[in-house]
Design an enzyme around this catalytic site. Structure first.
Site, mmCIF file in Angstrom:
data_model
loop_
_atom_site.group_PDB
_atom_site.id
_atom_site.type_symbol
_atom_site.label_atom_id
_atom_site.label_comp_id
_atom_site.label_asym_id
_atom_site.label_seq_id
_atom_site.Cartn_x
_atom_site.Cartn_y
_atom_site.Cartn_z
ATOM 1 N N CYS A 200 -24.444 31.354 -11.718
ATOM 2 C CA CYS A 200 -23.561 30.175 -11.663
ATOM 3 C C CYS A 200 -23.890 29.137 -12.733
ATOM 4 C CB CYS A 200 -23.613 29.536 -10.280
ATOM 5 S SG CYS A 200 -23.066 30.653 -8.995
ATOM 6 N N HIS B 43 -20.707 22.170 -10.982
ATOM 7 C CA HIS B 43 -20.479 23.534 -10.482
ATOM 8 C C HIS B 43 -19.859 23.408 -9.098
ATOM 9 C CE1 HIS B 43 -20.854 27.585 -9.287
ATOM 10 N NE2 HIS B 43 -21.879 27.399 -8.479
ATOM 11 N N ASN C 174 -15.986 29.144 -5.250
ATOM 12 C CA ASN C 174 -17.082 29.232 -6.223
ATOM 13 C C ASN C 174 -16.813 30.412 -7.164
ATOM 14 O OD1 ASN C 174 -19.473 29.631 -7.589
ATOM 15 N ND2 ASN C 174 -20.788 29.470 -5.767
HETATM 16 O O1 UT7 Z 1 -23.340 28.968 -6.555
HETATM 17 C C1 UT7 Z 1 -24.709 29.051 -6.337
HETATM 18 C C2 UT7 Z 1 -25.142 27.960 -5.496
HETATM 19 N N1 UT7 Z 1 -24.676 28.169 -4.144
HETATM 20 C C3 UT7 Z 1 -24.935 27.272 -3.265
HETATM 21 O O2 UT7 Z 1 -25.514 26.281 -3.618
HETATM 22 C C4 UT7 Z 1 -24.546 27.511 -1.835
HETATM 23 C C5 UT7 Z 1 -25.405 26.636 -0.984
HETATM 24 N N2 UT7 Z 1 -25.205 26.806 0.439
HETATM 25 C C6 UT7 Z 1 -24.083 26.380 1.099
HETATM 26 O O3 UT7 Z 1 -23.131 25.957 0.480
HETATM 27 C C7 UT7 Z 1 -24.106 26.386 2.593
HETATM 28 O O4 UT7 Z 1 -25.417 26.622 3.055
HETATM 29 C C8 UT7 Z 1 -23.143 27.425 3.240
HETATM 30 C C9 UT7 Z 1 -21.706 26.981 3.033
HETATM 31 C C10 UT7 Z 1 -23.373 28.781 2.631
HETATM 32 C C11 UT7 Z 1 -23.400 27.506 4.752
HETATM 33 O O5 UT7 Z 1 -23.236 26.227 5.345
HETATM 34 P P1 UT7 Z 1 -24.361 25.668 6.346
HETATM 35 O O6 UT7 Z 1 -23.851 24.387 6.859
HETATM 36 O O7 UT7 Z 1 -25.656 25.668 5.610
HETATM 37 O O8 UT7 Z 1 -24.319 26.731 7.500
HETATM 38 P P2 UT7 Z 1 -25.504 27.662 8.031
HETATM 39 O O9 UT7 Z 1 -25.831 28.717 7.042
HETATM 40 O O10 UT7 Z 1 -26.599 26.771 8.526
HETATM 41 O O11 UT7 Z 1 -24.782 28.331 9.284
HETATM 42 C C12 UT7 Z 1 -24.396 27.571 10.425
HETATM 43 C C13 UT7 Z 1 -23.719 28.506 11.407
HETATM 44 C C14 UT7 Z 1 -24.510 29.781 11.659
HETATM 45 O O12 UT7 Z 1 -24.389 30.111 13.031
HETATM 46 P P3 UT7 Z 1 -25.602 29.803 14.034
HETATM 47 O O13 UT7 Z 1 -26.778 30.596 13.515
HETATM 48 O O14 UT7 Z 1 -25.812 28.327 13.956
HETATM 49 O O15 UT7 Z 1 -25.063 30.291 15.343
HETATM 50 C C15 UT7 Z 1 -23.771 30.829 10.848
HETATM 51 O O16 UT7 Z 1 -23.907 32.135 11.376
HETATM 52 O O17 UT7 Z 1 -22.446 28.937 10.889
HETATM 53 C C16 UT7 Z 1 -22.356 30.366 10.966
HETATM 54 N N3 UT7 Z 1 -21.514 30.838 9.863
HETATM 55 C C17 UT7 Z 1 -20.176 30.903 9.950
HETATM 56 N N4 UT7 Z 1 -19.329 30.615 10.966
HETATM 57 C C18 UT7 Z 1 -18.013 30.791 10.725
HETATM 58 C C19 UT7 Z 1 -21.897 31.226 8.619
HETATM 59 N N5 UT7 Z 1 -20.815 31.572 7.908
HETATM 60 C C20 UT7 Z 1 -19.742 31.384 8.711
HETATM 61 C C21 UT7 Z 1 -18.355 31.554 8.521
HETATM 62 N N6 UT7 Z 1 -17.535 31.247 9.558
HETATM 63 N N7 UT7 Z 1 -17.833 31.990 7.365
#
Ligand code: UT7
Length: 323
Positions: A114, A250, A280
């Site tokens: 990225c 980004h 992204n």
């Molecule tokens: O381009 C390179 C750089 N990339 C980045 O910088 C990405 C950085 N990370 C992020 O943008 C975020 O961490 C995400 C968007 C990927 C995830 O958001 P988050 O608020 O950090 O969510 P999380 O990973 O803490 O997940 C929270 C919950 C989980 O469920 P539990 O374990 O709390 O029951 C996930 O399983 O959300 C669940 N989850 C989803 N639910 C519905 C994860 N993906 C999804 C989804 N739909 N697509």
């Protein structure tokens, strides 16, 4: 002779096929609400069969050349930042070079995921400062959809396909003229490779592999690394908060963009946001956002534009430009 570089034209190209969050929710366990709330993404463009990285890159490159008012015969270097090359080799850049009808100059790919466009822009700037190139076509292009595990809801909702490009040209500045690319700042920390990677590769298991990501940890690093690199760029140029006219970040997650803007003391009107429409697009995201804001007239001559990105590696960087 002390050469410096400036961006004289921008271009982009997106596949026409759009996939909305609601459509994705039919195939994986997710909802439009979750995706919008956690990422700001509403839709993404996805390449059709046969629509390759080189095809997208070529269109974006042609559009940038047209905006710059120069032709491919004027170029002496083509750099394509991509994680999804058409072939393991030869480089996608040589394919684009041939599509542009060039039989001269040099072309190579650059891989920093990225952060690829920022790395490629820094490379072009340094080639020009060293007097080794006059006109460089810098492209960020990806078909990330081809390395996504479409059954993994934690990654498949985040990415899209597309390409963006800039033409960078050498100029000789007047005595204290501070225009064009003012500075670039690159970083990486290979100890953090496991936060975002593909579980395959030509040199390890002969497979392309699929994207694997530890999102929450990556988010934490993105916020702190981007804050520190924008500080670095500001300090290197003696800038104060509010001096920047446009932040072109980004486009990984709207929440990360907001946090970097806050760090710079910038209100939302000064941040170029395309993540809602493009998701992204990895190396394509910064030049796609840049082209959007140049073409709709937001970015004007004389303004200060800060671009930044972070991605797998981890890699991160920034480029400060007086337009
Ligand atoms: O381009 C390179 C750089 N990339 C980045 O910088 C990405 C950085 N990370 C992020 O943008 C975020 O961490 C995400 C968007 C990927 C995830 O958001 P988050 O608020 O950090 O969510 P999380 O990973 O803490 O997940 C929270 C919950 C989980 O469920 P539990 O374990 O709390 O029951 C996930 O399983 O959300 C669940 N989850 C989803 N639910 C519905 C994860 N993906 C999804 C989804 N739909 N697509």
């Amino acid at each position: 002779m002390a050469y410096r570089s400036r961006i004289i034209g921008t271009g982009s190209h997106l596949p026409d096929k759009i996939v909305t969050n609601a459509e994705l929710a039919k195939t994986v366990d997710t909802t439009d609400e979750w995706i919008v709330e956690r990422t700001g993404i509403h839709q993404r463009h996805i390449a059709r069969e046969g629509e390759t990285t080189a095809a997208l890159a070529f269109q974006a490159g042609e559009n940038a050349l047209e905006a710059a008012g120069i032709s491919a015969s004027d170029l002496d270097l083509v750099i394509v930042a991509t994680t999804t090359p058409d072939n393991t080799f030869p480089s996608t850049a040589t394919k684009v070079q041939a599509m542009l009808g060039m039989a001269h100059g040099a072309a190579f790919d650059l891989q920093a995921v990225c952060s690829g466009f920022i790395y490629a822009l820094a490379t072009a700037d340094n080639f020009i400062r060293a007097g080794q190139a006059k006109n460089v076509l810098v492209i960020g292009a990806e078909v990330f959809s081809r390395i996504i595990d479409w059954e993994d809801r934690t990654t498949c909702v985040l990415f899209g396909d597309g390409a963006g490009a800039v033409v960078v040209q050498a100029f000789e500045p007047e005595d204290d003229e501070k225009t064009g690319i003012l500075s670039t700042h690159l970083h990486s920390d290979g100890r953090l490779r496991d936060l975002l990677y593909t579980d395959g590769g030509a040199g390890s298991n002969s497979c392309v592999g699929k994207v694997r990501m530890l999102g929450r940890e990556l988010f934490r690093h993105a916020v702190s690394n981007l804050a520190s690199v924008v500080d670095e760029a500001s300090e290197a140029n003696g800038l104060q908060k509010n001096d920047i006219d446009w932040l072109v970040p980004h486009q990984a997650n709207k929440r990360i963009l907001d946090s970097t803007a806050k760090k710079l003391g910038l209100s939302a009107e000064h941040v170029v946001v395309t993540v809602d429409q493009h998701a992204n697009t990895s190396a394509a995201s910064v030049p796609l956002a840049l082209d959007t804001a140049v073409r709709d007239g937001r970015i004007q001559k004389g303004q200060l534009v800060l671009m930044e990105a972070m991605g797998g590696g981890l890699t991160w960087g920034a480029a400060l430009v007086r337009w």
